[in-house]
Scaffold this active site. Structure first.
Site, PDB file in Angstrom:
ATOM      1  N   HIS A   1       1.364   3.908   1.967  1.00 28.20           N
ATOM      2  CA  HIS A   1       1.913   4.632   3.121  1.00 28.20           C
ATOM      3  C   HIS A   1       3.438   4.695   3.070  1.00 28.20           C
ATOM      4  O   HIS A   1       4.108   3.751   2.649  1.00 28.20           O
ATOM      5  CB  HIS A   1       1.462   3.985   4.440  1.00 28.20           C
ATOM      6  CG  HIS A   1       0.032   4.291   4.779  1.00 28.20           C
ATOM      7  ND1 HIS A   1      -0.722   3.509   5.626  1.00 28.20           N
ATOM      8  CD2 HIS A   1      -0.777   5.308   4.379  1.00 28.20           C
ATOM      9  CE1 HIS A   1      -1.936   4.026   5.723  1.00 28.20           C
ATOM     10  NE2 HIS A   1      -1.998   5.110   4.983  1.00 28.20           N
TER      11      HIS A   1
ATOM     12  N   HIS B   1      -7.678  -0.622   5.424  1.00 32.22           N
ATOM     13  CA  HIS B   1      -6.592   0.217   5.959  1.00 32.22           C
ATOM     14  C   HIS B   1      -6.333   1.366   4.973  1.00 32.22           C
ATOM     15  O   HIS B   1      -6.309   2.531   5.357  1.00 32.22           O
ATOM     16  CB  HIS B   1      -5.345  -0.638   6.160  1.00 32.22           C
ATOM     17  CG  HIS B   1      -4.154   0.116   6.663  1.00 32.22           C
ATOM     18  ND1 HIS B   1      -4.090   0.637   7.929  1.00 32.22           N
ATOM     19  CD2 HIS B   1      -2.976   0.435   6.067  1.00 32.22           C
ATOM     20  CE1 HIS B   1      -2.916   1.251   8.091  1.00 32.22           C
ATOM     21  NE2 HIS B   1      -2.231   1.144   6.976  1.00 32.22           N
TER      22      HIS B   1
ATOM     23  N   HIS C   1       0.841  -1.204   0.000  1.00 35.48           N
ATOM     24  CA  HIS C   1       0.000   0.000   0.000  1.00 35.48           C
ATOM     25  C   HIS C   1       0.872   1.248   0.000  1.00 35.48           C
ATOM     26  O   HIS C   1       2.088   1.154   0.101  1.00 35.48           O
ATOM     27  CB  HIS C   1      -1.010  -0.004   1.147  1.00 35.48           C
ATOM     28  CG  HIS C   1      -0.419   0.063   2.527  1.00 35.48           C
ATOM     29  ND1 HIS C   1       0.410  -0.905   3.048  1.00 35.48           N
ATOM     30  CD2 HIS C   1      -0.549   0.992   3.516  1.00 35.48           C
ATOM     31  CE1 HIS C   1       0.756  -0.585   4.279  1.00 35.48           C
ATOM     32  NE2 HIS C   1       0.194   0.567   4.597  1.00 35.48           N
TER      33      HIS C   1
ATOM     34  N   ASP D   1       5.770   4.492   5.234  1.00 28.32           N
ATOM     35  CA  ASP D   1       6.599   3.472   5.915  1.00 28.32           C
ATOM     36  C   ASP D   1       6.625   2.136   5.160  1.00 28.32           C
ATOM     37  O   ASP D   1       7.234   1.169   5.628  1.00 28.32           O
ATOM     38  CB  ASP D   1       6.147   3.281   7.377  1.00 28.32           C
ATOM     39  CG  ASP D   1       4.715   2.813   7.507  1.00 28.32           C
ATOM     40  OD1 ASP D   1       3.833   3.333   6.796  1.00 28.32           O
ATOM     41  OD2 ASP D   1       4.472   1.907   8.332  1.00 28.32           O
ATOM     42  N   HIS D   2       5.999   2.102   3.973  1.00 24.37           N
ATOM     43  CA  HIS D   2       6.067   0.896   3.128  1.00 24.37           C
ATOM     44  C   HIS D   2       6.633   1.193   1.749  1.00 24.37           C
ATOM     45  O   HIS D   2       6.946   0.272   0.988  1.00 24.37           O
ATOM     46  CB  HIS D   2       4.675   0.266   3.004  1.00 24.37           C
ATOM     47  CG  HIS D   2       4.132  -0.152   4.349  1.00 24.37           C
ATOM     48  ND1 HIS D   2       4.127  -1.448   4.783  1.00 24.37           N
ATOM     49  CD2 HIS D   2       3.646   0.600   5.382  1.00 24.37           C
ATOM     50  CE1 HIS D   2       3.635  -1.495   6.017  1.00 24.37           C
ATOM     51  NE2 HIS D   2       3.343  -0.259   6.401  1.00 24.37           N
TER      52      HIS D   2
ATOM     53  N   HIS E   1       4.629  -4.967  10.352  1.00 27.76           N
ATOM     54  CA  HIS E   1       5.107  -4.354  11.605  1.00 27.76           C
ATOM     55  C   HIS E   1       5.312  -5.388  12.709  1.00 27.76           C
ATOM     56  O   HIS E   1       4.625  -6.408  12.753  1.00 27.76           O
ATOM     57  CB  HIS E   1       4.093  -3.322  12.129  1.00 27.76           C
ATOM     58  CG  HIS E   1       4.019  -2.071  11.311  1.00 27.76           C
ATOM     59  ND1 HIS E   1       4.784  -0.957  11.579  1.00 27.76           N
ATOM     60  CD2 HIS E   1       3.268  -1.762  10.227  1.00 27.76           C
ATOM     61  CE1 HIS E   1       4.495  -0.004  10.706  1.00 27.76           C
ATOM     62  NE2 HIS E   1       3.575  -0.468   9.867  1.00 27.76           N
TER      63      HIS E   1
ATOM     64  N   ASP F   1      -0.243  -3.852   6.152  1.00 33.01           N
ATOM     65  CA  ASP F   1      -0.900  -3.362   7.364  1.00 33.01           C
ATOM     66  C   ASP F   1      -2.361  -3.798   7.431  1.00 33.01           C
ATOM     67  O   ASP F   1      -3.185  -3.131   8.053  1.00 33.01           O
ATOM     68  CB  ASP F   1      -0.846  -1.823   7.418  1.00 33.01           C
ATOM     69  CG  ASP F   1       0.548  -1.313   7.758  1.00 33.01           C
ATOM     70  OD1 ASP F   1       1.448  -2.137   7.988  1.00 33.01           O
ATOM     71  OD2 ASP F   1       0.723  -0.074   7.774  1.00 33.01           O
TER      72      ASP F   1
END
Ligand code: ZN
Ligand code: FE
Length: 254
Positions: free
Chosen positions: A57, A113, A55, A59-60, A170, A132
């Site tokens: 975001h 999400h 996805h 942090d990915h 995570h 996530d």
């Protein structure tokens, strides 16, 4: 057979390096940042053929562009997120399939999400990268979809073969266990799991992968249809999605 290495990134993110040894094909799943991935790749594999993004975001996807600049991989993500995934080349939709070396992957669209969230699933390798959406003992926050969408997304993952290994984005397992235990204190699987998690984390090892079978026994977000859970929330007459929403709300402030 695929070799999978787990590369910790940022505070608590996991990126994954996949290597199909037969064809010497390399992919990185959800590169959160450039540095840790580059350090890993430059030692041995020396190349990246693909980046898989679950996805959009940061942090990915935070490492996408720098890794692309250095290794020129093809970046694979959801067609729905073509404007939000940096450097995307290959745009896929639900049920699409593609070959990574000798390994076939399928896309499972799991909105909730984020609206364009996808999982990468290989039946042959018995692995799924859930980003996530599904964590060990938990699930992602519902940011862009409805609770019903998220519940349906989790239900699709639930139905995969029970020996499928889940690789999530995570390391949240310890905190998730505390939450699950609060509402299911009598679950013996959770008691066993607690010792195992402590052992793993003390050795500074990841608590993943976990199997679908393990998660079905322990992850409260996959157990919203059980009367025991409904009772412990005092919501015996509520529907599965009402229970799911209640738990997700409680978890958001846990
Ligand atoms: Zn996310
Ligand atoms: Fe994340």
């Amino acid at each position: 057979m695929l070799n999978i290495d787990i590369v910790p990134c940022l505070q608590d993110n996991y990126s994954f390096v996949l290597h199909d040894k037969v064809t010497n094909t390399v992919a990185v799943v959800d590169p959160s940042e450039f540095e840790p991935i580059n350090n890993f790749i430059k030692k041995k594999l020396k190349k990246i053929d693909y980046i898989f993004n679950t996805h959009h975001h940061f942090d990915h996807t935070g490492g996408n562009l720098e890794l692309k600049k250095k290794y020129n991989p093809k970046i694979i993500g959801s067609a729905e997120d073509e404007k939000r995934i940096p450097g995307i080349d290959i745009k896929l939709l639900d049920n699409d399939a593609f070959n990574f070396g000798n390994v076939n992957f399928n896309i499972i669209h799991v909105p909730g999400h984020t609206s364009g969230h996808i999982c990468f699933y290989s039946k042959k390798e018995k692995i799924i990268f859930t980003g996530d959406t599904l964590f060990s003992l938990g699930c992602g926050k519902v940011f862009e979809g409805t609770h019903l969408q998220m519940l349906n997304s989790l239900s699709r993952i639930k139905k995969l073969p029970k020996d499928t290994n889940i690789y999530c984005g995570h390391e949240y397992t310890k905190k998730n266990l505390e939450f699950c235990t609060k509402f299911e204190s009598g679950n013996n699987f959770l008691k066993e799991k607690k010792n195992w998690i402590t052992l793993k984390l003390n050795k500074k090892e990841p608590t993943i992968p976990v199997t679908i079978a393990e998660e079905l026994n322990t992850n409260i977000f996959l157990r919203c249809d059980l009367l025991t859970i409904k009772k412990s929330l005092g919501m015996e007459n509520s529907s599965e999605v009402e229970i799911f929403k209640k738990l997700r709300d409680l978890k958001d402030s846990f």
